[in-house]
Design a protein around this motif. Structure first.
Motif, PDB file in Angstrom:
ATOM      1  N   ASN B 356       0.868  -1.166   0.000  1.00 36.20           N
ATOM      2  CA  ASN B 356       0.000   0.000   0.000  1.00 36.20           C
ATOM      3  C   ASN B 356       0.909   1.221   0.000  1.00 36.20           C
ATOM      4  O   ASN B 356       2.079   1.116   0.384  1.00 36.20           O
TER       5      ASN B 356
ATOM      6  N   MET C  63      -3.775   0.735  -5.794  1.00 37.03           N
ATOM      7  CA  MET C  63      -4.283   0.454  -4.447  1.00 37.03           C
ATOM      8  C   MET C  63      -4.055   1.667  -3.563  1.00 37.03           C
ATOM      9  O   MET C  63      -3.182   2.480  -3.836  1.00 37.03           O
ATOM     10  N   THR C  64      -4.854   1.772  -2.526  1.00 34.67           N
ATOM     11  CA  THR C  64      -4.721   2.933  -1.652  1.00 34.67           C
ATOM     12  C   THR C  64      -4.924   2.516  -0.206  1.00 34.67           C
ATOM     13  O   THR C  64      -5.706   1.603   0.078  1.00 34.67           O
ATOM     14  N   ALA C  65      -4.210   3.200   0.667  1.00 39.44           N
ATOM     15  CA  ALA C  65      -4.413   2.976   2.090  1.00 39.44           C
ATOM     16  C   ALA C  65      -5.427   3.985   2.628  1.00 39.44           C
ATOM     17  O   ALA C  65      -5.990   3.802   3.693  1.00 39.44           O
TER      18      ALA C  65
END
Lengths: 266, 381, 180
Positions: B356, C63-65
């Protein structure tokens, strides 16, 4: 082949006027001398194959699979395209070639260790798919090239370098009957077992191989000819005794005959 | 060309993947391959690349002379690929790590036979059965050989779905140009992800059977032989020297990479494939804060961009390698920088966990602040 | 402008399809996009989810947090993803299946009774598109036409007859969000 052989050849007088050629090397073989051991029938079976190809006039369409085993260098002797395959994988390679080039007549030449042991999955599935290829399966009941180890086709009680007290079927199972097994598969058009230990057997072997090629040319399905051969060197026999052993002992365990013929079935 | 002919041609090409489409990576690679002249596929189901074999099972029915076959095993499939390649087709297979291990025997033979073919490895987490999550643990296997004997695979590492299609074409072009097998090394992130693909940008290749192939121009020529065996060591040595020479020329000609904001960078990040995407996002973000950080993304993993990396590393205070592995590409980074030592940092993700942005950013800030940051410092040990 | 979105719910709610509708529509309208299904540990714990990126420039991480917008269709998704929302981010939550609440006052929660509204429309499966309408009304990540285009990709052939109903659900979601 070697210079010595070429020198010998040069000494042989050429046919003169009044002579006619009644027998010669098939066009499908080149002029390399066979390198097989005394008492081995690979050479005779190569000859059967080459004569069948010549008679069918399909040399230009031939593509051969060389296995891993004594016939790994089969392409030294045959005068058409060849690929040397990983151990046991010749039917898979043949599948790729035949599907990529449906005009080709594909020969997969394999021994018993190659076909019936490490390549058991490949041969069964190629047969079951009805791949339009011809397999010539040399069953000499032993691993020749690696020096006489037990093969899946070694006879019960047979002494080999890895069954020094004889093949114990409670440990290693009984010899595997390839053509009988494959003949149960619907993709198989022709399956015959012949023997190469005597002239009568060789005549039948050539006929069987020719028929197998014909069936392939007609697109009838998978064809296999299992040929019983001797390995004199690794069974510690003279060539003569080795041939006799094939005719007597091997023949008892492996019945010769046609196990599947799609045309006979109607 | 008359209107009718043009219409007929249009219909004839209905099988050709085209347009700008949202596609999964595993589909895009197949669409790109078909545009690049691939007419044959042999494979065996394994997650996470099943979309590829499924796509080919339908698409190749429509491609002229197309061949699709689901082999009885990965072992059989790679040998079918060998046969079709020997018969002069542009042929591919795909699998995932455990299946690729099974194909290594065939790949070794194919490399020595100098047959062109394309294999995709949608890497999953190993060793053993592992799991089906994305990973980069097959790097060594891909770029250092894989099967037995000395050989190299041309190894491409796409970082987007569009590149999956692009690399299918590039892989075939390089494989055929150099007569050497090529591998697309990717993972489930790229394989399962959907992104736009501009298929019209992928060249259409009308592939013809080459002269060395089995069965080409059948009459009046000497037999063609495809083999990997040279029993005489003298002959084999000669063959080795020919291939070594080929590899040297290939290395000089075909290195591909992307430099992202490297010009004035103080910290250089190195990452490939899906990982490079996460790193690129972080580099972009930290640049906005004025931090001088760049990214080198190797596109060819073999040949590896050693020279570029060596030059870039001379200008920075530290180099950070991001990898979803126990530490594999980092060894190539170390090789590249061995003559001008610079602190090397290694930031891994394990077990199939992906990066991430936070997993990239937090260590990167620490390294930027302290090039000797001990938490991530890596040394050959 | 980069929109980093996560759509989450449980399997069978059409969550992954919802994301694909947005990505297909974005492609048809010349935007950059990525769609990625949840993977590995992320897919455990009662949520099925996908991450959708929309941008007018090259997308870096798929993707990401810290998403900028989320749709949560059930309780586990709410407790998992609301804490990750970027400050100033927007969450559309399905009131019918989410019982808890959040302490965060730096994000906007839009409550929609998606299941009840969908049942009223005659098809529970439209709940996702109601939520999608609500989110797009508030965030504006794509034009309405893109949603219609996207529906055309997801519901093709025989399923094409479902498009009008789903557009109706989408419009209803927009109306609900506008009314607050």
């Amino acid at each position: 082949m070697s210079d010595a052989i070429n020198e010998l050849r040069a000494e042989v007088p050429l046919p003169q006027e009044g002579f006619e050629v009644v027998y010669q090397r098939p066009h499908s073989l080149n002029d390399t001398q066979f390198t097989y051991c005394p008492g081995c029938q690979h050479g005779q079976v190569h000859l059967c194959i080459a004569e069948a190809i010549d008679e069918l006039e399909i040399k230009d369409r031939m593509i051969g699979m060389a296995p891993v085993g004594c016939s790994v260098f089969a392409y030294w002797f045959f005068d058409f395209d060849f690929i040397s395959c990983p151990h046991g994988r010749a039917p898979a390679v043949a599948t790729g070639i035949k599907r990529a080039d449906p005009e080709a007549i594909v020969l997969s030449y394999q021994g018993d260790g190659d076909l019936a042991s490490i390549g058991a999955a490949e041969i069964v599935h190629a047969a079951n798919r009805g791949e339009q290829i011809t397999v010539v399966f040399i069953n000499n009941a032993i691993y020749g090239m690696t020096g006489g180890q037990m093969a899946p086709t070694s006879l019960e009680g047979m002494v080999t370098s890895t069954s020094p007290r004889g093949r114990d079927v409670s440990i290693a199972g009984k010899p595997i009957h390839v053509v009988e097994m494959l003949s149960t598969l619907s993709g198989v058009a022709y399956a015959e077992r012949t023997t190469a230990h005597d002239p009568k057997g060789l005549i039948k072997t050539k006929k069987a191989i020719k028929k197998a090629f014909e069936y392939q040319m007609e697109g009838l399905g998978f064809t296999i000819v299992e040929v019983l051969c001797g390995c004199a060197i690794n069974t510690r026999r003279t060539p003569k005794d080795s041939a006799a052993w094939v005719g007597e002992e091997m023949n008892k365990v492996f019945q010769v005959g046609v196990f599947k013929d799609i045309k006979e079935e109607g | 060309m008359s209107q009718m002919t043009a219409e007929a041609m249009k219909d004839d090409l209905a099988w050709l993947p085209k347009g700008r489409q949202l596609m999964k990576g595993n589909h895009a690679v197949c669409a790109g391959a078909i545009r690049a002249g691939c007419t044959a596929y042999f494979g065996y189901p394994i997650t996470p690349q099943n979309e590829a074999i499924e796509y080919m099972s339908g698409a190749l029915l429509d491609v002229p002379n197309g061949i699709f076959l689901q082999g009885e095993s990965e072992v059989a499939s790679i040998n079918m690929v060998m046969g079709a390649a020997a018969a002069g087709r542009r042929v591919m297979t795909s699998s995932s790590s455990p299946g690729i291990s099974l194909k290594q025997e065939g790949i070794s033979y194919i490399a020595m036979m100098e047959l062109p073919m394309l294999v995709m490895n949608v890497v999953r987490c190993g060793p053993g059965l592992g799991n089906i999550a994305p990973h980069q643990g097959d790097y060594f296997q891909a770029v250092k050989g894989g099967g037995h004997g000395d050989y190299r695979l041309i190894t491409l590492a796409p970082a987007s779905v569009h590149e999956m299609a692009e690399h299918a074409h590039l892989g075939f072009e390089l494989a055929c140009k150099w007569r050497n097998p090529a591998m697309i090394l990717t993972d489930g992130v790229i394989g399962q992800m959907m992104e736009p693909v501009d298929l019209d940008a992928i060249p259409v290749v009308d592939w013809k059977k080459p002269d060395w192939a089995m069965g080409v121009n059948r009459t009046g020529r000497k037999p063609n032989l495809v083999t990997s065996i040279w029993l005489d060591p003298e002959d084999m040595a000669q063959k080795h020297l020919e291939i070594i020479d080929k590899y040297e020329r290939l290395k000089a000609a075909e290195v591909r990479f992307e430099e992202y904001m490297c010009d004035d960078a103080e910290v250089l990040c190195v990452a490939y494939g899906s990982v490079s995407r996460a790193v690129m996002g972080t580099v972009r973000k930290l640049r906005e804060e004025g931090m001088k950080i760049g990214l080198l993304r190797p596109i060819t993993l073999w040949p590896y961009p050693y020279a570029t990396l060596r030059e870039l590393a001379k200008k920075v205070k530290s180099v950070v390698t991001y990898e979803m592995s126990w530490g594999q590409m980092i060894e190539d980074v170390a090789l590249a920088t061995r003559l001008n030592p610079v602190p090397l940092h290694f930031v891994p993700r394990h077990g199939g966990l992906t990066f991430n942005p936070n997993d990239v950013e937090t260590p990167l800030r620490a390294i930027y602040a302290n090039p000797q940051n001990s938490d991530t410092l890596w040394e050959i040990s | 402008m980069l929109h980093e979105m996560i759509f989450a719910g449980f399997g069978g709610q059409g969550i992954l399809t919802m994301g694909q509708i947005v990505s297909y529509g974005a492609v048809d309208n010349n935007l950059e996009t990525s769609w990625i299904p949840s993977y590995g540990p992320e897919s455990r714990g009662g949520t099925s989810n996908c991450t959708v990126m929309i941008s007018d420039e090259r997308i870096a991480s798929p993707m990401t947090a810290a998403p900028s917008a989320i749709i949560v269709m059930n309780e586990p998704s709410f407790t998992k993803f609301v804490p990750k929302l970027k400050p100033g981010g927007v969450c559309v939550a399905n009131r019918d299946l989410v019982t808890s609440d959040t302490d965060r006052d730096d994000v906007e929660i839009i409550w929609v009774e998606a299941n009840l509204e969908a049942k009223a429309l005659g098809n529970l499966m439209t709940a996702g598109n109601i939520a999608l309408g609500a989110l797009n009304e508030r965030v504006g990540f794509v034009a309405d036409k893109a949603i219609e285009d996207g529906l055309g990709h997801v519901f093709s052939g025989k399923k094409a007859k479902l498009i009008p109903l789903n557009m109706q659900a989408y419009q209803l979601g927009k109306d609900l969000a506008r009314k607050g």
